[in-house]
Each structure stands twice: as structure tokens, then as C-alpha cells.
Design an enzyme around this catalytic site. Sequence first.
Site, PDB file in Angstrom:
ATOM      1  N   ASP A 433       0.861  -1.182   0.000  1.00 48.54           N
ATOM      2  CA  ASP A 433       0.000   0.000   0.000  1.00 48.54           C
ATOM      3  C   ASP A 433       0.898   1.233   0.000  1.00 48.54           C
ATOM      4  O   ASP A 433       2.102   1.132   0.249  1.00 48.54           O
ATOM      5  CB  ASP A 433      -0.898  -0.032   1.234  1.00 48.54           C
ATOM      6  CG  ASP A 433      -1.836   1.157   1.294  1.00 48.54           C
ATOM      7  OD1 ASP A 433      -2.317   1.571   0.230  1.00 48.54           O
ATOM      8  OD2 ASP A 433      -2.067   1.678   2.396  1.00 48.54           O
ATOM      9  N   LYS A 434       0.331   2.399  -0.277  1.00 48.53           N
ATOM     10  CA  LYS A 434       1.137   3.621  -0.282  1.00 48.53           C
ATOM     11  C   LYS A 434       0.932   4.441   0.979  1.00 48.53           C
ATOM     12  O   LYS A 434       1.854   4.648   1.757  1.00 48.53           O
ATOM     13  CB  LYS A 434       0.808   4.468  -1.518  1.00 48.53           C
ATOM     14  CG  LYS A 434       1.672   5.732  -1.632  1.00 48.53           C
ATOM     15  CD  LYS A 434       1.234   6.618  -2.777  1.00 48.53           C
ATOM     16  CE  LYS A 434      -0.048   7.342  -2.448  1.00 48.53           C
ATOM     17  NZ  LYS A 434       0.127   8.361  -1.362  1.00 48.53           N
ATOM     18  N   PHE A 765     -18.285  10.936   5.533  1.00 49.56           N
ATOM     19  CA  PHE A 765     -17.469  10.420   4.430  1.00 49.56           C
ATOM     20  C   PHE A 765     -17.610   8.903   4.332  1.00 49.56           C
ATOM     21  O   PHE A 765     -17.684   8.212   5.337  1.00 49.56           O
ATOM     22  CB  PHE A 765     -16.000  10.787   4.658  1.00 49.56           C
ATOM     23  CG  PHE A 765     -15.082  10.266   3.586  1.00 49.56           C
ATOM     24  CD1 PHE A 765     -14.833  11.012   2.452  1.00 49.56           C
ATOM     25  CD2 PHE A 765     -14.475   9.027   3.714  1.00 49.56           C
ATOM     26  CE1 PHE A 765     -13.990  10.546   1.467  1.00 49.56           C
ATOM     27  CE2 PHE A 765     -13.625   8.543   2.736  1.00 49.56           C
ATOM     28  CZ  PHE A 765     -13.385   9.307   1.608  1.00 49.56           C
ATOM     29  N   ARG A 834      -1.712  15.111  -1.610  1.00 48.69           N
ATOM     30  CA  ARG A 834      -3.081  14.592  -1.614  1.00 48.69           C
ATOM     31  C   ARG A 834      -4.028  15.774  -1.790  1.00 48.69           C
ATOM     32  O   ARG A 834      -3.921  16.768  -1.070  1.00 48.69           O
ATOM     33  CB  ARG A 834      -3.384  13.863  -0.303  1.00 48.69           C
ATOM     34  CG  ARG A 834      -2.552  12.624  -0.102  1.00 48.69           C
ATOM     35  CD  ARG A 834      -2.612  12.140   1.336  1.00 48.69           C
ATOM     36  NE  ARG A 834      -3.959  11.807   1.748  1.00 48.69           N
ATOM     37  CZ  ARG A 834      -4.470  10.584   1.657  1.00 48.69           C
ATOM     38  NH1 ARG A 834      -3.755   9.605   1.155  1.00 48.69           N
ATOM     39  NH2 ARG A 834      -5.695  10.334   2.055  1.00 48.69           N
ATOM     40  N   THR A 914      -2.616   1.104  -4.651  1.00 45.59           N
ATOM     41  CA  THR A 914      -3.117   2.212  -3.847  1.00 45.59           C
ATOM     42  C   THR A 914      -4.437   2.708  -4.407  1.00 45.59           C
ATOM     43  O   THR A 914      -4.746   2.529  -5.586  1.00 45.59           O
ATOM     44  CB  THR A 914      -2.098   3.369  -3.819  1.00 45.59           C
ATOM     45  OG1 THR A 914      -2.629   4.467  -3.090  1.00 45.59           O
ATOM     46  CG2 THR A 914      -1.755   3.825  -5.226  1.00 45.59           C
ATOM     47  N   ASP A 916      -5.049   5.942  -4.192  1.00 50.26           N
ATOM     48  CA  ASP A 916      -4.813   7.349  -4.493  1.00 50.26           C
ATOM     49  C   ASP A 916      -4.849   7.610  -5.989  1.00 50.26           C
ATOM     50  O   ASP A 916      -4.784   6.690  -6.808  1.00 50.26           O
ATOM     51  CB  ASP A 916      -3.463   7.786  -3.927  1.00 50.26           C
ATOM     52  CG  ASP A 916      -3.571   8.156  -2.459  1.00 50.26           C
ATOM     53  OD1 ASP A 916      -4.703   8.142  -1.942  1.00 50.26           O
ATOM     54  OD2 ASP A 916      -2.543   8.443  -1.837  1.00 50.26           O
ATOM     55  N   ARG A1028      -5.977   4.019  -7.928  1.00 49.22           N
ATOM     56  CA  ARG A1028      -7.435   4.017  -7.827  1.00 49.22           C
ATOM     57  C   ARG A1028      -7.992   2.603  -7.764  1.00 49.22           C
ATOM     58  O   ARG A1028      -9.047   2.308  -8.320  1.00 49.22           O
ATOM     59  CB  ARG A1028      -8.051   4.750  -9.024  1.00 49.22           C
ATOM     60  CG  ARG A1028      -7.680   6.215  -9.137  1.00 49.22           C
ATOM     61  CD  ARG A1028      -8.277   7.041  -8.018  1.00 49.22           C
ATOM     62  NE  ARG A1028      -8.180   8.467  -8.252  1.00 49.22           N
ATOM     63  CZ  ARG A1028      -8.468   9.394  -7.350  1.00 49.22           C
ATOM     64  NH1 ARG A1028      -8.841   9.021  -6.143  1.00 49.22           N
ATOM     65  NH2 ARG A1028      -8.356  10.661  -7.629  1.00 49.22           N
ATOM     66  N   ASN A1057      -8.553  -1.269   4.516  1.00 54.12           N
ATOM     67  CA  ASN A1057      -8.710  -1.571   3.089  1.00 54.12           C
ATOM     68  C   ASN A1057      -7.609  -2.482   2.563  1.00 54.12           C
ATOM     69  O   ASN A1057      -7.664  -2.914   1.415  1.00 54.12           O
ATOM     70  CB  ASN A1057      -8.734  -0.271   2.280  1.00 54.12           C
ATOM     71  CG  ASN A1057      -7.470   0.538   2.481  1.00 54.12           C
ATOM     72  OD1 ASN A1057      -6.808   0.432   3.503  1.00 54.12           O
ATOM     73  ND2 ASN A1057      -7.132   1.351   1.504  1.00 54.12           N
TER      74      ASN A1057
END
Length: 1463
Positions: A433-434, A765, A834, A914, A916, A1028, A1057
Site C-alpha cells: 500500500d502507499k 465520508f 493529496r 493504492t 490514491d 485508484r 482496506n
Amino acid sequence: MALSVDSSWHRWQWRVKDGLPWSASEITPLLSPERQRQSYNLRQQRVVFPNNRIFHKDWEKVSRRYSSNRICTTRYTLLTFLPQNLFEQFHRWANLYFLFLVILNWMPSMEVFHREITMLPLAVVLFIIMVKDGMEDFKRYLFDREINCSHIHIYERKEQSYMQRHWKDVHVGDFIQMRCNEIIPADILLLFSSDPSGICHLETANLDGETNLKQRRVVKGFSQQEAQFKPEHFHNTIVCEKPNNNLNKFKGYMEHPDKTRTGFGSESLLLRGCTIRNTEMAIGIVIYAGHDTKAMLNNSGPRYKRSKIERRMNTDVFSCIGLLFVMCLIGAVGHSLWNRTFEEHPPFDVPDANGDFLPLALGGFYMFLTMIILLQVLIPISLYVSIELVKLGQVFFLHNDLDLYDEETDVPIQCRALNITEDLGQIQYIFSDKTGTLTENKMVFRRCTIMGSEFSHQENAKRLETPKELDSDSEGWTQYQCLPFPSRWAQGSATVRGQGGAQPLRRCHSVQVPIQRHSRQRSVKHYENSQPPVAFSSPIEKDVAPDKSLLTKVRNAALWLETLSDTKPAKPFLSTTSSIADFFLALTICNSVMVSTTTEPRQRVTIPSSTNTLGMSLEKIHQLFQRLKLSSLSQSFSSTAPSDTDLGESLGTNIPTTDSDERDDASVCSGCSSTDGGYRSSTWEQGDILGSGEGPPLEEVLEAPTLGLGSPELCYEAESPDEAALVHAAHAYSFTLVSRTPEQVTVRLPQGTCLTFDLLCTLGFDSVRKRMSVVVRHPLTGEIIVYTKGADSVIMDLLEDPACVTDSNVEKKLRKIQARTQKHLDLYARDGLRTLCIAKKVVSEEDFQRWASLRRQAEAALDNREELLMETAQHLENRLTLLGATGIEDRLQEGVPDTIAALREAGIQIWVLTGDKQETAINIAYSCRLLDQTDTVYTINTENQETCESILNGILEEVKQFHGPLKPDRKLFGFCMPSETPSTASVAVVPEVGLVIDGKTLSVIFQGKLEKKFLELTQYCRSILCCRSTPLQKSMIVKLVRDKLSVMTLSIGDGANDVSMIQAADIGIGILGQEGLQAVMSSDFAISRFSHLKKLLLVHGHWCYSRLARMVVYFFYKNLCYVNLLFWYQFFCGFSGSTMIDYWQMIFFNLFFTSLPPLIFGILDKDISEEMLLALPELYKSGQNSEYYNLSTFWISAVDAFYQSLICFFIPYLTYKDSDIDIFTFGTPINTIALTTILLHQAMEMKTWTVIHVLVLVGSFLTYFVVTLVYNATCVTCNSPINPYWVMEDQLSDPTFYLVCFLTPVVALLPRYFFLSVQGTHGNSLISKAQKLDKLPKDKRELKIQSWRSKQRPALVPEGAQPTLHPGPPVPAQDFRASTPKSSSPPKVKHMEDWELHGKRCSRDHMRDEPHSGGSSAKFLSGEHLLGPSRAMSPGPYSNGQINVPRPSSRGSHRRSQSTLTV
């Protein structure tokens, strides 16, 4: 009216039994205007009746169906322990095999050993494992008893009060009263809170590791209770979902006596294991108890996997079974042939009772079974026990390695899976993961853009370049401590609790109240630097240096806010002033942050402090430090930061009313040359500061009662680091979040005015919407405003379409703002930030009331509740007005670039998976050396299957053209790729390949069955980035690579996740980060930093594999060598199944004499030193290639064992041939020689010699003689008719015995010694070379290592070139989307030299190097050129807040081309 006492439960049963679609009391309004009716199935839903007088009978009937709160995690009871444990152990087929042999030996016709002796090895192994399992289960029992006997207050209907009971006495439907700091005993629906707002605060650290507080709300309709909650007045029935393990989802409703319903969700559920904080009392009703609670359903415990060595070992055990079958078959045939040589039945052939003799065939079959019993040691039963003990020792040393211990978190490495330590040394693929894994997950505000104008925050960037100064300012703190502050300051703040842990003034141009760090102790003089209990509140996250130009505009916007009223309309929404005000209001309001103070660190602030209190301005503080002559500290208060008094005097009533286009268009984007004044809002809340004038005397200043300790710094409890970063950023501009309640939120403006917004609704969220919204009523204008923040990929699609605007000027301005903002977002992403977009929407009163009604109906629904809530949120969050965007930096963890570089040198391929956005992930990949400057990066973004297949074919064609076919050792779907390799010259100049792919393309690949081509392409790639990607896609990728390529995989992540990805890999590693413990609880190993992976794999992984692999091979050799001695003897005893060694000696040989040396060897041996393994990561490849334990090493050891057994048997045989010695006198020298040979063989395999090794080897040898002498001296009739009495004593007096025992091991081990000598002298393997270097002196060894590394990676750096790392990708990258080709001819590929980075470490202050240009192409299979060249110049970092704009002919490496179109 209330449900009937006698009929309610029968009504529920009757409804379920008859399957009626509805009942009269179950009508609920849903989103449709007509009333729909639902049926309820008790098998799919849970019905809870309260335990009070009205529902007591119903409660008794229901509670029996549900689990009690007593937990039992033990596997056994006193009655079931013995049978259940034996049943579990006999699931191992090896134990069943030995049980079969024991049964065979009990048959008189096949008895070889005494029956009791045959049972001994199996009994010992079963007993050892049984004791271990019993001790583990007893610990579970003690823990369960402690938990079950914990105290809690339960409502008793007879006493009508809360009585203290045990946790195990809690049942579903009970009312529970909990106090502050108590642990919640079950999953409880919150009905009452002592907080007047109906809020209960939880600490979920025991559940998920998160230290930040969570808010839980009382069920709607119960929050406005004036008096104490009375259970007897609760007349409602609760219907909710069945127990499940989803911690974040819960739905149900409460049915009232008037047949109406109130919906509730996870926001009202208190989970078992959490702790009540900041709430004096909370009362709720139990929904789930015991093993039905979500915490228990998630507690799966340690995971057990089968390692690669164990799978290899099982194959070799079957080979041993094959050998055993052949040897037994030879014995059976030989026995039959032997008996045929007798014309009459020999005397030892005894007939049965009828005088009949066994047929030769049946006698041969019996001898076959007898030989199985005789040669049973060939299958190493003790190997399994030895492996478990060795792994426990390896885990012990792993756990106690100080290099894998993190001092900040005080956490060592955690080993949750005890049986796969050796797999750490065989990893071929790492999936990482990042966020939080490669980065720190500490979100720091860096830049922002408002209405198309970008503010670079240069001073903030400079502050972040020296983070160590932010965290430890010892010199300034020492000076601060020496200040002679009067004691009356401390006395004046004596009412302030938890003031300890003061901290210095920072060097980041900000003022800090000297109670920055605090502890829970209520001691004023407590100055320990303890960790703050507030999450995401480190100085590097809190201290934000504002941008000077934006600071001026914020002041104007704040003053403009005060002019608003319900009669004076707001300015047009495109006004810069109003947009800036809304932007910072959104940052402050649109979150779920809880406010507390440093003096009351976890006591929520609900009433803002008075704005009229006199305080101390920055000018007075400046005077104070000048009078104290601390010039070094006073410099931190910049003259560009005026006090609020000066602010008011300078601006006065000159409030701007219009904004010219020039001001709107004055973008500060990248080229902004402003210098921040370093101003930061005082943490004494300078909004309270109103005084002015000349400075008073020093004594008056010091005696001022309102210095600021009475109004201490605010603390923000955020659920995510992003929220905390935005609130701290708004606070830096003096938009301060002062208090928050469920109904209101209060914001203090820079001039000290407090605005209290009515909080009408909060849309939290979630990972599907990727945004959060709050609906508030403006206190001045009365407007209902929706503030939304979320991912740019989502918000930009929800903006109002400029084409729908009637005014052409407004349309142009909207398009201009959106285009500029998108440009800034791309800029932020390439800088590794980000991004979040901020937007707003004004809603009319009628529209909101209509929407709120639909929302309430959706909340009350039980079926499809999530879909209905999602639909209502989408109805509100549309046609938004863009305010701006923020760029938040997630800082790279220390040591990540070096770790990735070392792992890649070790032959490990690293994938980053990731969620992101693509540009951010690419930038991080360059920063952490996952991508190199000279790499050719291919980017694939498409949603069309045909396009995706064409792109993959085109890339494969191009890559194969320049890189040649795959290496021969790579297998794809079971087929070996061609073995041709490109020439050395071409390899030296062809750049490495990187691949970037997004989640949509991954979906196309999986759905279109393009996995084979995708995997074939990845074999040529140096690095792969999947952006993504969803959690499901992460796990699918891991499974695809693991299964199709048959490789060893490792997944590492830190968040919930990442759980599916961690569980799908061969080894899962969790990061103990800021996202909780869900990843850790699902992992096999847990570390605190990604950099720990370097030593964990390269050192401990290599050691664990090499030790265990060589120990397993040695075990097979040892048993095969010893069993062959018995087999050779059968040729001289007529294959009768007799032995020349005493039975007890054979048992002791494996259990005592040769058992301890392999254990020490498997735990302590080091074939290569730690320094060498870290200096030469390529040594790790020996484990990837299974060099220590494979098919060849097994059979070489088997052949060696056959040879040594021949020597050990026939030299004594030839020595004592034609003598008159008895059978045991012949067997004792053979047994002694075998022991000596096996122990010396072990000594030759040892690479490390310590005192422990020497003692174990010598001790085992001496133990043999001591035990044998004692046994032979005392065993007079142990083995009648032949006994080993005084055999060893006689042998020790015979010189022949010593000569044979000395010469035979030498001859037996001579080939092995010769092989090891040649291998050590002339061996070309990496391990052999490293072992030679290990023996050199330190200085010579370092020179040799440098020479080795230079040969392995030649540096082709041109003269004068200084290759360095920087965030911007400076190399060509291909954007593979459906695009129009620019030319009809393929572009030429410019080969780029593979530059070497000598000792360069990744840093945040990167230097720019010369941009490299190049291009590459790929074609459609039809011949049309799909891929055009992308010659890019490095955008580089933003030096001093500026950007060097590339030439118009160049475009960013990963930016979307204007000629491309996403399909």
C-alpha cells in the site's frame, strides 16, 4: 399503546410461521409516497425486547435464543481435552502412519520390537504437543475468566435499580449503566448520555488501535431527556440485523407503542471492548452479547499457514515412503528366496497349532510388514516436533531484535503466524500500500487554491524542510525553562488540570502556549515529554505558516463576514472575498472534529469562551520577551504579524465591497514571489486580544491575570489525519473551530467574533461517495448552505455546468476557475500531494425541508437502507459551486527509498497498490526509488476491452523488440518462456520499464480475460503501480500473480482496506500505523515502519530459511543413514527382520543422542553475517531459488547417506568377519560409528561456532557413552534371550574398537569434506563468495564489497553529470489511452544510459538535474501506430515556491495530453 404483554412475542412467532407480508404494527413510511409494508423473518433479523416489567415475559422467551455474554475462547474442557487433542493430532498423516506401525507391531506374527518400545516414540511426540496445546489453552481459560468476571452495573427489575454484576451475567435486552473510563461489556444501543447533547465519546484503541475519540449519539428522540433515564418507561421494541463482523455498519429501527418507527445506525452502537471517555454516565440496551458481538466475530486469532519448505518436505516424505517400499519389497523377496534354499523347514520356522507352515507368499507379505516396522525411522517423526521448536526459537530472536523495535511507539515486531518464518527468506513479489505504508500518514497542509488563485505557502514549505527542529528544540526549550516566571502564574492556573508536559516556543514563526504536551496526570509540575493522547496533533501537523498574500485577503474576508445580515444579501458567489470566507468556513465546519483544550485534553468544549475577555496581544508578548532580553526568541514574532488591535485600527471600516477582475485573475500559481511573514495565530486565541497602547511595566505584564493560561490552546480530536490537517490550516488563518455539539458548531473569526452555525445535517465520508457534506444555517444571513469536501475526481463531476448559466460573463469565469483549479490539482498531484476539493451550495428552505423528510424516511428503513441513504445524499450533493482545493502532503517514511532499492537488488519485484490518484502515486514512486529517472513508464487508462487488448499488444511488441524475450526461469501459466536473451550491449543501454495502471483498466482486464497478456507484460516491467484500485482489486491482483506465476508473495499495508490483500498473500505484514489495528490483526507479522522490512527479509528471512532448510535436509540424511545400517544387516540374517542394535539404543539414538544438535543448528547457525547480508542484498536470491533445499540437495544427501551407511556397516563387518563375537558386540561399534559420523557431519555443516554449539555436540557424544555404559551395566535380562549386558565395557577395553571408531568416520566423511573444500575454494556462487569475504578483516572486506557492487551495477555517468532524485518524473512516459496518432511513422527510440546513483539518498530538498528526453512507440497489431512519443521535461520541485515552466513543445510526463481521449 404499548405492545401487549402476553401477545407480542406470539404475534412475532405467528407472523414468521405463517409468512404474512405485514402486520398492523409494522407499517413504515419509506421514500415512496405510499406506505409500504414489510415482513420480518426472525432468521434474518434480531428482535430485542427490554428486560423490564412490561416486557419481562417476552424477554425471557427471546433471551434463551441468543448467546449470553459469557465468552469461551478455549478449545477444550477437562472432559474433551484428551480425546479432542488426540483427534486433532491424528489429522497429521505422519502420526497416523506411526499409529499404524504400532498396531502392526502388536500382531505376534509381525512383532519386531517389544510392543511398549514401539509405542514410545509416538507417545513422546503426542505428549509433547499435548502439553504445549494444554498450556496455551489454559492461558486462554485464565484470560476468559478474568474477562467474564469483570464488573458492570445491570438494571434489576425487582430492585428497580442498577446492581453490580459480572459481565457473564449480561443478556440481550438488559439495560447497562456505564461510567467514564469503563470498558463496554457488549454491543449496546445508546439510549442515554449524561452529556446534554446526547453524545458519548469512545476510545476504540482496544478494538482497532485508533487513539482518537469517536462520537456516538443517543437514538433520536432520547437525546432531550431532562431527568435520569428510567428503564421501566421504555416501551419500545428493537428490530435490527443479525450478528455480523462488520465493525462499521449497523442498521435497525425502534418500534414505538404508536406503531411509528425511529431508525438508527452505527452512530448509536457502542461496541464491546471500547472505553467510555469524557462521559460521566451512559445507559443503553444490549443488542449483541458474548460471541455474537462484532469484536468477537472479528477475533480470528493467529493464522496458521503451510510454508513452502513444509510443502517441499511433504513431497520428500513421499519419496522416503517410496524408498521404504522398495527396501521392504527387497526384504520380502529376499526372505522368500532365503527360505527356498532350505530343503526342509529350518528350526526357526515354527508351525501353527495345526502343524501347518505359512506359504512362502504369505510369509513374504508378513516380512514386508515386518520390514516396515523395522525401518520405520526412515520417516522422521521427530522432524515435525523439531521444526516447531526451531520456529519458536527463530520467533524469539525476531521479537528481541532491537533494530526491529520502534522507540517512538514502543512496539517490537509481532509474530502472529508461528509456522512460516522461513518463507520470509523466499519472497519474490511484494505488494505494498502507499498511504501509511510508504508514507507516514501524517498529513501536513502545504498549498491551496481558491477561485483559481494558487497560494504556494513558501514559508510553510521551508518549515517542513527541517522537521527535526520542529520536533526537538532542546536549546530553545532549555532557555525557556530558565525564564524566571513568577510562581503566581502557576497558582493562577491551578484550576487547570493536566497542565504538565510543557513545550518550547517553536522556530516556525508561531506563538505556542507552554502547555503544548500534556498527560492525563493532574500535576501542574509534571514536565515529562509524554506522548499526547490526541491523535494527529504532532507539531509538524499543527504548526502551519500562513501565506502572506492570502493572509491579507482572509482578514478582509473575515471583516466582510460581519457586515452580512438577513436583510443585506451576500455578494455574488463568484466574489473572491466571499469565496475565501466560505473556503475557510468549509475547512473549519465540514468535519467531525471534536474540540477540547490542552488543560482538559479529552473534555469536549461545548461553550465558546467569551470574546470580550481582555487578553495579551502579540505586541505585549513581544515587549515581554524584549524586556527579558531573549532576542533569539523574540525574533520568532515577525513584525509582519500585527496584533488584532492593529488589525482593527488599520482596516477600520474600509471593508472592500467589490473585487475587480484583475484581483480575481492575480493568480499566485507557482510563479508567486510573495514571502510569508511567518504569521501564525496565537495559541492563546488572539481573537480575545483587544488591548492596545504603550507597553506596561514588566511587573504589570507578569501579573496580568489573563495572560492566556486561562484560555489555553485548543486540541482537535479528528477521526482522520486529513481532517486534522485542514482544521489546523484554518486555525493558522484564525478561523478557529471553538466548539461543536450535535446541533451547533462555533467558529471564531480573526477579529475575535464568534459565529455559531446551526448544524442541520451531516453526511459523513464513505469510500463510495468519497466526500463529506455538512448542512448549516448561516447565523447572519439565515441561508441554508451545504459545504462539501472530497476527492477531486468526484467533486469536479458534481459542479454546476457552466453551460447552464445564462450570463455569458459568469459562464466564462466559471470555466476559467474550473480550468485553473484543475491545473493546480494536476500540479499538486505531480508534487506528490493529496488533493481535496472544497465546494458549497445554497439551498432554499422548501427544498431542504423536502429533502430532510426523505432523509428521515431513509434512515428509518431497514431493508436497502444504505442504497436509500446514498440516493438522498446524491440528491443534495449536486450543482455545487467550486470554492477551491487543498494540497496536503503525506510525508515519505524515513528509510523507504533505501529499503526499496535494497529489496530490488535482492531480486524482489515490488508492486504498489493504492487507492490514491495516479499522479500522486507516480510522484511518490519516483521519490522512493520505485521508478528511476531513466525508466520508460507506460500509463494505461481505458474502460474499453478492445482498446485495452490493443494497447497491451502494442506495448508487448515494443518491449519485446528492445528487451528481448523473457528470462528462461520465468514461468507463465505453467509454460516456460523462450530462453533467448538479448545481447549484453543492448541490455546496457535499454532503459527499464515501468507500468502505471488504474482501477478501471484493471476491471477491464479481469472482466475481459486479459490476465495472461497483462502478466506477460509485467514480467518485463521493473515496477508496477496500480492506482485508484479497490480492496477487492488488490486481493485479486495478489491471487492472480501468486497462482498463475507460482511465486512467493508478500503483502504489506496498514489500513482496513488492505486486509483482503494481506490475507491473500503467502505472507501478510501489517504496519502499526495511524489507521488502526485491523491490518495488524489480519497479518502474519506486524512491524512499525516499512524500513524494518529490509532487515526482516534480507537478514532474518535469509537466516530462517537457510537454517530450517539445511536442518530438514540433515534430518532426512540422518534417518536414512541410520536406517540403511539395519537394511544392510538383513542381507546377513536371512531377511528375518532382526537387528544387531539393542531396541532401547535405537530409541535413544533419535530421542536423545542426535536430537539437540539439529535444534541448535536450526536456531543459532548463521551462514553469512548480518553486515554482509545488508551490504549485498543479492545474497537473498539464494532463498528465492531454494538453493539450500530442493530436489537435487535432497537426493545428493540421500546418496551421501547410502554411501556413509555402507562404510559404517562394512568396515566393522570386514574387521570382525570370521570372529566369534555376539550380535550386540558387532552392533555396538556400528552404532558408535554411526553416531560419530552423523555428529561430525553436523559439525561440517555448521557455519557458526559458539560455546553452545561445542557443548551440545560434545555433550551429545558423551551422553551416548554414559547412557550406554549405565544401561549395559544394569540391563541383565532386559532383552532376553540376548542381552547387552557389559557389552560396551568390554568394547572399551579392546583397541580394535578405538581404531575402527576412528578410521570409519574419516573414510565415510571424506567425500563430503572434499566436496565442501572444493566448493569453498573454487565455488562461484554468491553465497560462497560472501562467505570468503566474511573471513577477511574489516577494511579489506569493505573494499571487496565496494568492488563487488561496482561490478554488479556499472555506473555509466557522463563527466560532470550529477544524477539526483526529485519528485517530478523526468523521463518519458507513455499515456496509453485511445488517442489520435500524431504521425504515420513510428518515432525513434532514444536509448538512455542507465545511470548509477552512488549512495544518493532520497531527500525532500531535491536538486534539479538535466532533463532527459526520449520516446518509445508501440503499434496496433493491424499496423496502425497507437502510441505516440511523449518527450517530457521534468517539472521538478517547486524551488522557493516557483515553477520553471517547460518549453511549449514539451508536456509533463504523466499529464493528460490534449489530444488524448479516455474511452
